[in-house]
Design an enzyme around this catalytic site. Structure first.
Site, mmCIF file in Angstrom:
data_model
loop_
_atom_site.group_PDB
_atom_site.id
_atom_site.type_symbol
_atom_site.label_atom_id
_atom_site.label_comp_id
_atom_site.label_asym_id
_atom_site.label_seq_id
_atom_site.Cartn_x
_atom_site.Cartn_y
_atom_site.Cartn_z
ATOM 1 N N ASP A 22 0.820 -1.210 0.000
ATOM 2 C CA ASP A 22 0.000 0.000 0.000
ATOM 3 C C ASP A 22 0.857 1.264 0.000
ATOM 4 O O ASP A 22 0.472 2.284 -0.565
ATOM 5 C CB ASP A 22 -0.922 0.002 1.222
ATOM 6 C CG ASP A 22 -2.009 -1.059 1.113
ATOM 7 O OD1 ASP A 22 -2.231 -1.557 -0.004
ATOM 8 O OD2 ASP A 22 -2.638 -1.376 2.141
ATOM 9 N N ASP A 68 -3.913 12.943 22.472
ATOM 10 C CA ASP A 68 -2.657 12.827 21.742
ATOM 11 C C ASP A 68 -2.730 13.433 20.352
ATOM 12 O O ASP A 68 -1.689 13.725 19.754
ATOM 13 C CB ASP A 68 -2.253 11.359 21.633
ATOM 14 C CG ASP A 68 -1.643 10.842 22.929
ATOM 15 O OD1 ASP A 68 -1.431 11.670 23.834
ATOM 16 O OD2 ASP A 68 -1.395 9.633 23.038
#
Length: 527
Positions: free
Chosen positions: A295, A404
């Protein structure tokens, strides 16, 4: 039925106070409430200037009296308005019944023709104003809230022959699509029927797409996974086969050309590019893209095209391969079928992103657009503080991310970083933007899927403790200072990848084979 005089300045009657007199019951209850409060105030002993408790109690009683007065006034006003609308409805209904009885009687046992019925319908539709006589004065009321299908009733004529004459009218409407305030006919073919007030969808927006060559492909470009011996050996074999057996012009990366020339000087027919300016001119020359890798190689190949992308035939030579359905062992049969056509393709949407710096004084100082096929990630970097990000969708505030970071992903990237952060797996041809938080400091912060026509803006507020960092498909990492913003929307140039069977089959096979999705032992039947 008692009549009322109402003067409205809006739909809820913020107007003449005399309308409250129409309900004597509310008036009496209001007077009793105020009288009770006044008696309490009179019965109290004279207050001293320094007695704070009695002063507060007195103010509280006055507040209660004021609240009771306001409640009674609102109740009386609402009842008066409801009664007025009921009276006007009954009056209009009786008027329509009279028109029905005055309709032309049928001749020779035959019902009145459609033209007379249509004329009566038009007459009723044109009666948009209602005149009422009150105490010798005429009043005019707007009929904006009473629709034609609410007022017109199905009635039966009293004709001796028993012929039924019914009036049926349903509001007609027109649908239009807009993008940021501008008319747009982009989706006009999806919804084709508006008859009888019904919306019917003819085609799905993500219908399976087939590609058929009108002229034979002439040029292909090959992108390969670096530092792989098996990929290098296959590229040597494939380049020679494409040239000798298919008669195609072949482009490769400068690195790959050097590897081919090191194998044999007979690969001098292979073409490449020298700088970024030549890369931007590849699309008009290239008919087909071939990738040898995983990918990541597909992402790299798509990033080389800043605009339209030629169809991509991805061969799986990586790890998982959600976007690489073809096996390298059968590359000749696969490429022959693709070059012959037709082939099924998957349209994979890309995100178009750019950064607006707070220090920029003009719009032309914003940074250039970056196209991503998987996701754009905003995180806290090396800072130990929670990231603080204000998120907007078409200038509407969405939320403030404290955690985060945040992932804005395409549906093709739903099986990548977004999946690891708790996002859903989405079929790649579903148009949308995945809004996935990274370790949010909130139990109720769940991922979202936004429609594809919106523009998402993520901004670092000025009171943020630290800056944020943004990366595009895992590359091009940049810092976002306080006041900087990242703007993302769906790009107009999707990436088309060839399917081995068809889009849905390839997607389901990839999550079964790559992720072993919902794989477990079958429950025994013997209990």
């Amino acid at each position: 039925m008692s009549s009322y005089k109402l003067n409205y300045t809006d739909s809820f009657g913020n107007g003449d106070a005399n309308s409250l007199r129409s309900n004597p019951e509310n008036g009496s209850s209001l007077a009793q409430s105020e009288k009770a409060v006044q008696e309490l105030l009179i019965q109290q002993t004279p207050m001293q200037a320094n007695d704070d408790h009695l002063i507060e109690f007195s103010e509280a009683l006055r507040t209660v009296a004021k609240a009771l007065r306001g409640s009674a006034e609102g109740k009386a006003l609402a009842q008066a308005e409801a009664a007025e609308w009921k009276r006007r409805y009954e009056l209009e209904r009786s008027k329509n019944q009279e028109l029905l009885h005055k309709a032309p009687t049928p001749l020779n046992g035959v019902c009145a023709d459609e033209s007379s019925s249509k004329g009566m319908m038009d007459h009723l539709a044109k009666s948009q104003r209602l005149h009422v006589q009150e105490n010798g004065k005429s009043g005019r009321y707007s009929m904006e809230r009473i629709c034609s299908h609410e007022v017109l009733q199905d009635g039966e004529s009293n004709s001796p022959n028993g012929c039924n004459s019914k009036l049926k009218r349903k509001a007609s409407f027109k649908l239009s699509w807009g993008c940021k305030g501008h008319a747009n006919d982009q989706h006009k073919k999806e919804i084709v029927s508006f008859e009888s007030g019904n919306i019917t969808t003819a085609d799905r927006s993500s219908k399976q797409i087939s590609l058929t060559w009108e002229t034979n492909p002439q040029t292909v470009i090959i992108f390969t996974k670096p530092n792989s011996t098996s990929v290098r050996l296959l590229s040597v074999e494939m380049v020679r086969w494409l040239r000798d057996h298919q008669g195609l012009n072949v482009y490769v990366e400068p690195r790959v050309k050097d590897e081919l020339l090191s194998e044999s000087s007979s690969f001098d027919f292979v073409q490449t590019w020298e700088d970024d300016k030549e890369i931007s001119l590849l699309h008009p020359k290239v008919d087909l893209v071939i990738t040898l890798g995983g990918d990541g190689t597909v992402l790299w190949a798509a990033s080389m095209f800043k605009g339209p992308v030629p169809p991509i035939v991805p061969f799986s030579m990586g790890s998982l391969g959600f976007m690489t359905p073809f096996h390298s062992e059968q590359y000749r049969d696969c490429l022959e079928a693709v070059l012959r056509g037709p082939i099924s393709i998957t349209l994979r949407h890309r995100l178009q992103c750019h950064i607006i710096r707070d220090k920029a004084r003009h719009d032309y100082e914003t940074e250039e657009n970056t196209l991503v096929l998987n996701e754009v990630t905003i995180d806290r970097g090396i800072s130990s503080y929670l990231t603080n990000l204000e998120c907007y969708c078409d200038n509407s505030f969405v939320t403030c991310v404290q955690g985060d970071g945040l992932i804005l992903s395409t549906t093709s990237g739903s099986t990548a970083y977004s999946l690891a952060a708790g996002g859903s797996m989405v079929h790649p041809q579903v148009p949308g933007i995945l809004f996935t938080p990274i370790c949010p400091h909130s139990l109720s912060f769940r991922p979202l899927i936004l429609p594809d026509h919106v523009t998402v803006r993520v901004q670092v507020p000025f009171n943020s403790r630290s800056s944020a960092w943004v990366s595009f498909d895992g590359k091009g990492r940049k810092q976002l200072e306080a006041g900087d913003a990242l703007v993302c929307s769906i790009a107009p140039w999707p990436v088309s990848t060839a399917c081995q069977v068809e889009s849905t089959h390839d997607f389901l096979r990839s999550i079964h084979d790559g992720l072993h999705w919902n794989l477990r032992k079958t429950q025994s039947s013997d209990g």
